[in-house]
Motif scaffolding. Structure first.
Motif, PDB file in Angstrom:
ATOM      1  N   TYR A 276       0.851  -1.187   0.000  1.00 35.45           N
ATOM      2  CA  TYR A 276       0.000   0.000   0.000  1.00 35.45           C
ATOM      3  C   TYR A 276       0.888   1.239   0.000  1.00 35.45           C
ATOM      4  O   TYR A 276       1.840   1.310   0.780  1.00 35.45           O
ATOM      5  N   SER A 277       0.584   2.162  -0.854  1.00 38.16           N
ATOM      6  CA  SER A 277       1.436   3.351  -0.925  1.00 38.16           C
ATOM      7  C   SER A 277       0.618   4.601  -1.183  1.00 38.16           C
ATOM      8  O   SER A 277      -0.130   4.686  -2.157  1.00 38.16           O
TER       9      SER A 277
ATOM     10  N   ALA B  79       2.703   0.915   3.427  1.00 43.11           N
ATOM     11  CA  ALA B  79       2.475  -0.243   4.289  1.00 43.11           C
ATOM     12  C   ALA B  79       2.733  -1.529   3.535  1.00 43.11           C
ATOM     13  O   ALA B  79       2.471  -1.622   2.335  1.00 43.11           O
ATOM     14  N   THR B  80       3.268  -2.486   4.234  1.00 41.91           N
ATOM     15  CA  THR B  80       3.398  -3.835   3.705  1.00 41.91           C
ATOM     16  C   THR B  80       2.715  -4.730   4.720  1.00 41.91           C
ATOM     17  O   THR B  80       3.025  -4.669   5.905  1.00 41.91           O
ATOM     18  N   GLU B  81       1.758  -5.503   4.235  1.00 38.93           N
ATOM     19  CA  GLU B  81       0.916  -6.238   5.174  1.00 38.93           C
ATOM     20  C   GLU B  81       0.781  -7.699   4.768  1.00 38.93           C
ATOM     21  O   GLU B  81      -0.051  -8.039   3.945  1.00 38.93           O
TER      22      GLU B  81
ATOM     23  N   LEU C 197       4.236  -0.063   8.872  1.00 40.65           N
ATOM     24  CA  LEU C 197       3.843   1.248   8.369  1.00 40.65           C
ATOM     25  C   LEU C 197       5.001   2.224   8.500  1.00 40.65           C
ATOM     26  O   LEU C 197       5.625   2.302   9.564  1.00 40.65           O
ATOM     27  N   THR C 198       5.260   2.958   7.433  1.00 40.77           N
ATOM     28  CA  THR C 198       6.241   4.034   7.515  1.00 40.77           C
ATOM     29  C   THR C 198       5.692   5.205   6.715  1.00 40.77           C
ATOM     30  O   THR C 198       4.745   5.057   5.954  1.00 40.77           O
TER      31      THR C 198
ATOM     32  N   ARG D  77       6.270   5.672  12.176  1.00 38.08           N
ATOM     33  CA  ARG D  77       6.732   4.315  11.897  1.00 38.08           C
ATOM     34  C   ARG D  77       6.019   3.402  12.879  1.00 38.08           C
ATOM     35  O   ARG D  77       5.982   3.683  14.070  1.00 38.08           O
ATOM     36  N   ASP D  78       5.448   2.356  12.387  1.00 39.80           N
ATOM     37  CA  ASP D  78       4.742   1.483  13.325  1.00 39.80           C
ATOM     38  C   ASP D  78       4.687   0.067  12.794  1.00 39.80           C
ATOM     39  O   ASP D  78       4.884  -0.175  11.601  1.00 39.80           O
TER      40      ASP D  78
END
Lengths: 83, 478, 148
Positions: free
Chosen positions: B70-71, B79-81, B105-106, B171-172
């Motif tokens: 997701y960008s 996000a990369t999920e 998430l960044t 960042r999470d």
């Protein structure tokens, strides 16, 4: 506080109306629908309410993070009507 | 197990004896009683058609793995999920599901302040209370400074002129577990239970739900009711700021919580052989801390728009949400149309309409495509403000979160599915690879009505534009 | 659970059976036998589960006064045939592509089994197929076979 009470009352009224609607819909539905042996199309994978649950969950989460409204779906019902 | 004995006697007599002679169902066509061995030979039998795969996971275990990329444009959230899930289907209809999701998430998120014709400097705490480790580091253009005379270490970042202020230090890592169990309880009745837990560095959420559904009318009508309870704990990196206090490097307050109680009432109806319809009413109430602890509002001069201070935002502690969802699935020949609409209203004043349409088109037996479109529109919460004006009394609540502002959103996407095996009921294991590409764009007005003259050329709209790619794999086996 | 077993004492006289044109089912030829009519379709998952059980019934009661007829209600017979081939089944099949027979027997769920006594009366209707009810289904057949 008063506002809160009014809101609760309204919520209760809303729920009551919804229950009435559900009851009304249910009785209206009583004679609607195909025979048990005509559920062939409902049995298709493509006709299920949630064909790709992981994708659905990811999309819902993504919308939830950007929009004020959320939820509303449910995934019960439909299908082949077997058993 | 209760076996109802055959009722004999008068009733049976009244109903009439069913004799074999009478039982002959009328024949307008030739008798077709034949052992299957007499069926046409294999050569004549077509492969099961492109869209005839049936949903028959009974007795099967299904493994799923997927990843979402997701960008958001403009250097915002990325996000990369990855997701893995498993569904175990009992032979009598019980279903157990488990899902594990990780979300990294960044990126940058708008901090809520208004853009300004000059550069703006934002100062936030650098440490969690009682620790010395910096929580967000100096990434994303932030620097660590010591506030003179206090020894307090602060994190500062500067937003250039005429730019929507964002905090790039975001960042999470979110991990989530979902479990669900559903089982038939009586004729046409199903009971379901579920629970989920998710944790981020600064947020934890736990929820549990229970639902009951009942089929009526020869399984053509399903009524359902479900309830969910959620408990959330917000524990911001540097503590919870007091609403409407000035943004600063000072230590903040303790973690805060909120609860959400919601219920869904639904009716799903098989209208005819081709059409499945669903109507749901959802009501939910959230109570507790619902403010975004990282978000501020600019307090600006009523003429020049110059920011004099940044105040932490403040939202009401209670929110009542209601929605009505109407969904349809229609099988037109081999294609399937999915059309739905949702109307939403909440006590914060957000009203929204969502409409979705997709069309699944089988191309060949091993490929289908599904273009989709979605439209979303919402009104602003009644306490939404792009900024506050210096010298005016503070409103009871205020937030500049774009999620609470007025905007529309369009989504266009394409799903592609490639069933690898499973062209018939008996091809087990059966699997599928699928992809969905999606483009999402929020649009809204750049400026609030009656904007302060000094800000007349700024763009306040902080809506999101995002692209996502979802790739998934699923396999069912005994 | 009483739910799976419903006793139907419906009169299915010829005069009410003038449903849509359909495959024929003349049960008079089975008079004096216990008849197990199983309504199934290729798209019905529990039907698939029931097939091994039906095969077992068929072979177990082979020497008895017992007839098993699997009534297929697929609109498209080729789908039924594909299913049977995959299942490797050689049960006697009655094709009811328009549902006329199913309508006659008032089928309300898939699958549905109608157990007819030697006297031609419908004695048991099994609505749906639940693997944990197999002993009960079988008991119904035994009871009717031993009723004579």
């Amino acid at each position: 506080m008063q506002n809160d009470g009014r809101r609760r009352a309204r919520a209760r009224a809303g729920l009551g109306i919804a229950l009435l609607c559900v009851g009304g819909i249910l009785s209206a539905c009583a004679s609607v629908g195909p025979a048990a042996w005509d559920h062939d199309l409902m049995a298709r994978k493509s006709m299920q309410l949630n064909t790709h649950p992981d994708l659905m969950a990811a999309l819902e989460h993504s919308y939830f993070s950007k929009e004020g409204a959320s939820g509303g779906r449910s995934f019960v019902g439909g299908g082949c009507g077997c058993n | 197990m209760q076996l109802t004995p055959p009722r004999r006697g008068r009733i049976a007599q009244a109903l009439g004896l069913l004799t074999a002679n009478l039982l002959a169902a009328t024949c307008a066509q030739a008798q077709a009683l034949s052992p299957a061995a007499d069926a046409p030979p294999d050569a004549a039998a077509p492969r099961v058609g492109v869209n005839d795969d049936t949903q028959s996971d009974v007795g099967l275990t299904r493994l799923n793995a997927a990843v979402l990329f997701y960008s958001e444009s403009g250097g915002r959230v990325k996000a990369t999920e990855p997701v893995v899930s498993v569904t175990v289907n009992g032979s009598s209809g019980a279903v157990l599901t488990g899902r594990f999701t990780v979300d990294t998430l960044t990126g940058a998120t708008p901090n809520g302040a208004a853009p300004w014709t000059g550069p703006q400097t934002f100062t936030t705490p650098a440490h969690a209370p009682g620790t010395t480790a910096t929580v967000t580091g100096s990434s994303g253009g932030s620097t660590l400074v010591t506030i003179p005379g206090t020894g307090t270490v602060a994190r500062q970042y500067v937003t250039p002129a005429n730019t929507l202020p964002v905090d790039a230090g975001f960042r999470d890592l979110r991990t989530a577990v979902d479990l669900g169990y559903a089982t038939p309880v009586w004729d046409g009745g199903r009971l379901s239970f579920g629970g989920s837990a998710s944790t981020e560095r600064d947020y934890r959420s736990y929820s549990g739900n229970a639902g009951l559904s009942q089929d009526f009318n020869q399984h053509n009508t399903t009524a359902s009711i479900s309830a969910e309870f959620e408990y959330d704990r917000s524990n911001p990196f540097f503590g919870t700021p007091t609403p409407f206090t000035v943004m600063s490097a000072d230590a903040k307050g303790p973690a805060r919580t909120k609860t959400v109680t919601s219920a869904v009432l639904g009716v799903t109806q098989v209208v005819n052989r081709y059409w499945l319809a669903q109507l749901n009413y959802t009501v939910g109430e959230s109570n507790g801390y619902q403010t975004d602890p990282y978000r501020v509002l600019s307090v600006v001069d009523s003429v020049t728009g110059a920011p004099s201070q940044y105040l932490y935002e403040n939202r009401p502690g209670s929110r009542l949400r209601q929605s009505v969802y109407f969904g349809n699935k229609v099988a037109w020949g081999p294609t399937v149309t999915d059309a739905s609409v949702r109307f939403y209203h909440d006590s914060w004043g957000v009203n929204s309409v969502t409409a979705e349409l997709s069309e699944r088109v089988p191309v060949v037996s091993w490929l289908y495509v599904e273009p989709l479109a979605r439209y979303y529109s919402q009104t602003a919460a009644n306490f939404f403000r792009d900024y506050l004006i210096a010298g005016q009394p503070l409103p009871a609540f205020a937030s500049s979160d774009s999620r609470l502002g007025k905007f529309q959103a369009q989504t266009y996407g394409l799903k592609v599915g490639i069933p690898i095996t499973g062209h018939s009921e008996f091809d087990i294991p059966s699997s599928e690879v699928y992809f969905q590409v999606q483009d999402y764009k929020q649009t809204g007005s750049a400026q609030p009505g009656g904007v302060v003259p000094g800000l007349a050329h700024e763009n306040f709209f902080s809506g999101v534009q995002a692209v996502s790619v979802f790739a998934g794999w699923t396999m069912a086996f005994y | 659970m009483a739910l799976v077993t419903v006793i139907a004492m419906v009169s299915v006289g010829g005069h009410v059976a003038h449903a849509a044109p359909s495959a024929a089912l003349d049960l008079s030829q089975y008079h004096g036998k216990v008849v197990y009519l199983d309504f199934w379709a290729s798209w019905c998952a529990p039907c698939k589960l029931s097939f091994p059980f039906l095969e077992k019934l068929q072979s177990y009661y082979a020497g008895r006064n017992f007839v098993l007829l699997a009534v297929n209600v697929d609109h498209d017979r080729t789908k039924a045939d594909a299913f049977l081939r995959e299942a490797g089944s050689n049960l006697p099949i009655v094709y009811d592509t328009t549902g006329g027979i199913a309508r006659t027997f008032n089928v309300k769920a898939m699958p549905t089994s109608v157990v007819i006594g030697a006297d031609g009366r419908v004695r048991y209707v099994h609505s749906g197929f639940f693997p944990d009810q197999m002993p009960l289904y079988e008991a119904h057949i035994s009871e009717l076979l031993n009723a004579k």
